[in-house]
Write a protein that holds these residues in place. Sequence first.
Motif, PDB file in Angstrom:
ATOM      1  N   VAL A 262      -0.924  -1.020   0.521  1.00 54.14           N
ATOM      2  CA  VAL A 262      -1.960  -2.045   0.596  1.00 54.14           C
ATOM      3  C   VAL A 262      -1.435  -3.137   1.526  1.00 54.14           C
ATOM      4  O   VAL A 262      -0.590  -3.952   1.154  1.00 54.14           O
ATOM      5  CB  VAL A 262      -2.299  -2.608  -0.796  1.00 54.14           C
ATOM      6  CG1 VAL A 262      -3.388  -3.662  -0.698  1.00 54.14           C
ATOM      7  CG2 VAL A 262      -2.721  -1.482  -1.738  1.00 54.14           C
ATOM      8  N   SER A 263      -1.933  -3.150   2.751  1.00 53.88           N
ATOM      9  CA  SER A 263      -1.356  -3.996   3.794  1.00 53.88           C
ATOM     10  C   SER A 263      -1.534  -5.486   3.529  1.00 53.88           C
ATOM     11  O   SER A 263      -0.627  -6.274   3.801  1.00 53.88           O
ATOM     12  CB  SER A 263      -1.912  -3.627   5.162  1.00 53.88           C
ATOM     13  OG  SER A 263      -3.305  -3.798   5.179  1.00 53.88           O
ATOM     14  N   PHE A 264      -2.654  -5.912   2.976  1.00 50.71           N
ATOM     15  CA  PHE A 264      -2.833  -7.352   2.780  1.00 50.71           C
ATOM     16  C   PHE A 264      -1.861  -7.890   1.737  1.00 50.71           C
ATOM     17  O   PHE A 264      -1.448  -9.056   1.790  1.00 50.71           O
ATOM     18  CB  PHE A 264      -4.291  -7.722   2.462  1.00 50.71           C
ATOM     19  CG  PHE A 264      -4.739  -7.443   1.057  1.00 50.71           C
ATOM     20  CD1 PHE A 264      -4.570  -8.385   0.055  1.00 50.71           C
ATOM     21  CD2 PHE A 264      -5.347  -6.238   0.748  1.00 50.71           C
ATOM     22  CE1 PHE A 264      -5.000  -8.130  -1.236  1.00 50.71           C
ATOM     23  CE2 PHE A 264      -5.777  -5.977  -0.542  1.00 50.71           C
ATOM     24  CZ  PHE A 264      -5.600  -6.922  -1.544  1.00 50.71           C
ATOM     25  N   VAL A 265      -1.448  -7.050   0.787  1.00 52.77           N
ATOM     26  CA  VAL A 265      -0.444  -7.476  -0.196  1.00 52.77           C
ATOM     27  C   VAL A 265       0.909  -7.610   0.487  1.00 52.77           C
ATOM     28  O   VAL A 265       1.628  -8.596   0.297  1.00 52.77           O
ATOM     29  CB  VAL A 265      -0.381  -6.497  -1.392  1.00 52.77           C
ATOM     30  CG1 VAL A 265       0.777  -6.840  -2.328  1.00 52.77           C
ATOM     31  CG2 VAL A 265      -1.698  -6.489  -2.143  1.00 52.77           C
ATOM     32  N   ASN A 266       1.254  -6.640   1.320  1.00 54.70           N
ATOM     33  CA  ASN A 266       2.518  -6.720   2.058  1.00 54.70           C
ATOM     34  C   ASN A 266       2.520  -7.905   3.013  1.00 54.70           C
ATOM     35  O   ASN A 266       3.564  -8.531   3.229  1.00 54.70           O
ATOM     36  CB  ASN A 266       2.794  -5.419   2.807  1.00 54.70           C
ATOM     37  CG  ASN A 266       3.256  -4.326   1.874  1.00 54.70           C
ATOM     38  OD1 ASN A 266       3.731  -4.594   0.772  1.00 54.70           O
ATOM     39  ND2 ASN A 266       3.115  -3.087   2.301  1.00 54.70           N
ATOM     40  N   ASP A 267       1.381  -8.221   3.588  1.00 57.51           N
ATOM     41  CA  ASP A 267       1.291  -9.394   4.469  1.00 57.51           C
ATOM     42  C   ASP A 267       1.608 -10.670   3.686  1.00 57.51           C
ATOM     43  O   ASP A 267       2.300 -11.558   4.194  1.00 57.51           O
ATOM     44  CB  ASP A 267      -0.100  -9.503   5.100  1.00 57.51           C
ATOM     45  CG  ASP A 267      -0.386  -8.388   6.089  1.00 57.51           C
ATOM     46  OD1 ASP A 267       0.566  -7.704   6.530  1.00 57.51           O
ATOM     47  OD2 ASP A 267      -1.575  -8.200   6.424  1.00 57.51           O
ATOM     48  N   MET A 268       1.106 -10.763   2.457  1.00 62.39           N
ATOM     49  CA  MET A 268       1.395 -11.942   1.630  1.00 62.39           C
ATOM     50  C   MET A 268       2.877 -12.015   1.257  1.00 62.39           C
ATOM     51  O   MET A 268       3.456 -13.100   1.208  1.00 62.39           O
ATOM     52  CB  MET A 268       0.525 -11.952   0.382  1.00 62.39           C
ATOM     53  CG  MET A 268      -0.910 -12.323   0.669  1.00 62.39           C
ATOM     54  SD  MET A 268      -1.885 -12.598  -0.809  1.00 62.39           S
ATOM     55  CE  MET A 268      -2.137 -10.924  -1.371  1.00 62.39           C
ATOM     56  N   VAL A 269       3.480 -10.865   1.024  1.00 63.01           N
ATOM     57  CA  VAL A 269       4.911 -10.839   0.719  1.00 63.01           C
ATOM     58  C   VAL A 269       5.703 -11.369   1.908  1.00 63.01           C
ATOM     59  O   VAL A 269       6.637 -12.164   1.744  1.00 63.01           O
ATOM     60  CB  VAL A 269       5.361  -9.406   0.343  1.00 63.01           C
ATOM     61  CG1 VAL A 269       6.868  -9.290   0.312  1.00 63.01           C
ATOM     62  CG2 VAL A 269       4.772  -8.994  -0.991  1.00 63.01           C
ATOM     63  N   GLU A 270       5.327 -10.966   3.092  1.00 63.83           N
ATOM     64  CA  GLU A 270       6.022 -11.449   4.294  1.00 63.83           C
ATOM     65  C   GLU A 270       5.849 -12.955   4.464  1.00 63.83           C
ATOM     66  O   GLU A 270       6.747 -13.634   4.967  1.00 63.83           O
ATOM     67  CB  GLU A 270       5.515 -10.712   5.536  1.00 63.83           C
ATOM     68  CG  GLU A 270       6.040  -9.297   5.653  1.00 63.83           C
ATOM     69  CD  GLU A 270       7.520  -9.238   6.015  1.00 63.83           C
ATOM     70  OE1 GLU A 270       8.251 -10.248   5.954  1.00 63.83           O
ATOM     71  OE2 GLU A 270       7.967  -8.148   6.365  1.00 63.83           O
TER      72      GLU A 270
ATOM     73  N   GLY B 219      10.361  -7.108  -2.024  1.00 62.82           N
ATOM     74  CA  GLY B 219      10.064  -5.821  -1.399  1.00 62.82           C
ATOM     75  C   GLY B 219       8.578  -5.640  -1.125  1.00 62.82           C
ATOM     76  O   GLY B 219       7.755  -6.498  -1.472  1.00 62.82           O
ATOM     77  N   PRO B 220       8.205  -4.537  -0.516  1.00 64.62           N
ATOM     78  CA  PRO B 220       6.803  -4.280  -0.160  1.00 64.62           C
ATOM     79  C   PRO B 220       5.949  -3.989  -1.394  1.00 64.62           C
ATOM     80  O   PRO B 220       5.735  -2.843  -1.779  1.00 64.62           O
ATOM     81  CB  PRO B 220       6.884  -3.083   0.786  1.00 64.62           C
ATOM     82  CG  PRO B 220       8.161  -2.404   0.445  1.00 64.62           C
ATOM     83  CD  PRO B 220       9.092  -3.479  -0.048  1.00 64.62           C
ATOM     84  N   LEU B 221       5.455  -5.045  -2.010  1.00 68.43           N
ATOM     85  CA  LEU B 221       4.678  -4.900  -3.243  1.00 68.43           C
ATOM     86  C   LEU B 221       3.368  -4.149  -3.037  1.00 68.43           C
ATOM     87  O   LEU B 221       2.789  -3.646  -3.989  1.00 68.43           O
ATOM     88  CB  LEU B 221       4.391  -6.274  -3.851  1.00 68.43           C
ATOM     89  CG  LEU B 221       5.618  -7.056  -4.314  1.00 68.43           C
ATOM     90  CD1 LEU B 221       5.205  -8.409  -4.875  1.00 68.43           C
ATOM     91  CD2 LEU B 221       6.416  -6.262  -5.333  1.00 68.43           C
ATOM     92  N   GLY B 222       2.909  -4.068  -1.809  1.00 72.75           N
ATOM     93  CA  GLY B 222       1.702  -3.301  -1.522  1.00 72.75           C
ATOM     94  C   GLY B 222       1.929  -1.802  -1.638  1.00 72.75           C
ATOM     95  O   GLY B 222       0.986  -1.016  -1.538  1.00 72.75           O
ATOM     96  N   CYS B 223       3.173  -1.399  -1.886  1.00 72.84           N
ATOM     97  CA  CYS B 223       3.514   0.023  -2.004  1.00 72.84           C
ATOM     98  C   CYS B 223       3.833   0.436  -3.435  1.00 72.84           C
ATOM     99  O   CYS B 223       4.152   1.607  -3.685  1.00 72.84           O
ATOM    100  CB  CYS B 223       4.715   0.340  -1.109  1.00 72.84           C
ATOM    101  SG  CYS B 223       4.478  -0.086   0.626  1.00 72.84           S
ATOM    102  N   ILE B 224       3.758  -0.497  -4.374  1.00 72.35           N
ATOM    103  CA  ILE B 224       4.076  -0.153  -5.758  1.00 72.35           C
ATOM    104  C   ILE B 224       2.893   0.592  -6.388  1.00 72.35           C
ATOM    105  O   ILE B 224       1.752   0.436  -5.953  1.00 72.35           O
ATOM    106  CB  ILE B 224       4.469  -1.394  -6.584  1.00 72.35           C
ATOM    107  CG1 ILE B 224       3.304  -2.366  -6.724  1.00 72.35           C
ATOM    108  CG2 ILE B 224       5.704  -2.072  -5.992  1.00 72.35           C
ATOM    109  CD1 ILE B 224       3.579  -3.534  -7.671  1.00 72.35           C
ATOM    110  N   PRO B 225       3.154   1.412  -7.388  1.00 76.25           N
ATOM    111  CA  PRO B 225       2.082   2.220  -7.992  1.00 76.25           C
ATOM    112  C   PRO B 225       0.862   1.422  -8.446  1.00 76.25           C
ATOM    113  O   PRO B 225      -0.266   1.874  -8.278  1.00 76.25           O
ATOM    114  CB  PRO B 225       2.779   2.900  -9.179  1.00 76.25           C
ATOM    115  CG  PRO B 225       4.197   3.013  -8.751  1.00 76.25           C
ATOM    116  CD  PRO B 225       4.467   1.755  -7.958  1.00 76.25           C
TER     117      PRO B 225
END
Length: 117
Positions: free
Chosen positions: A60-68, A40-46
């Motif tokens: 946090v977009s760069f974290v979500n980019d890495m997840v993708e 899931g979008p880990l850049g959105c976790i607390p």
Amino acid sequence: STSFNYNPKDYADLPIKSYTEQLSVLHGLGLRKFLLAAVGPLGCIPNQLATGVAPPGKCVSFVNDMVEIFNMPLKSTVDQLNKEHTQNGTVFVYGNTYKAFFDLLNNLTSYGKYIDI
């Protein structure tokens, strides 16, 4: 510390390779139905939101980019595994939980009444 040794794509390849090997072991033990859920979008976790890197109300977009970067080859792996294991009713399913959670975050009101506490 792994960020000093790997770029995000190379790092994503490591767990994909290990994951594929473990799935082969499970298949060899007789399992035939697999659900591989995207991360899931880990850049959105607390924890990530608390860093203050993202603007208020954003992830946090760069974290979500890495997840993708991990999720894309995971989906390809599911497609490949389905091609390789067509016998005995073996099925691999990709569950795009990233998209589902992101849709939930971006469209709260379409999922019911939203109450800001």
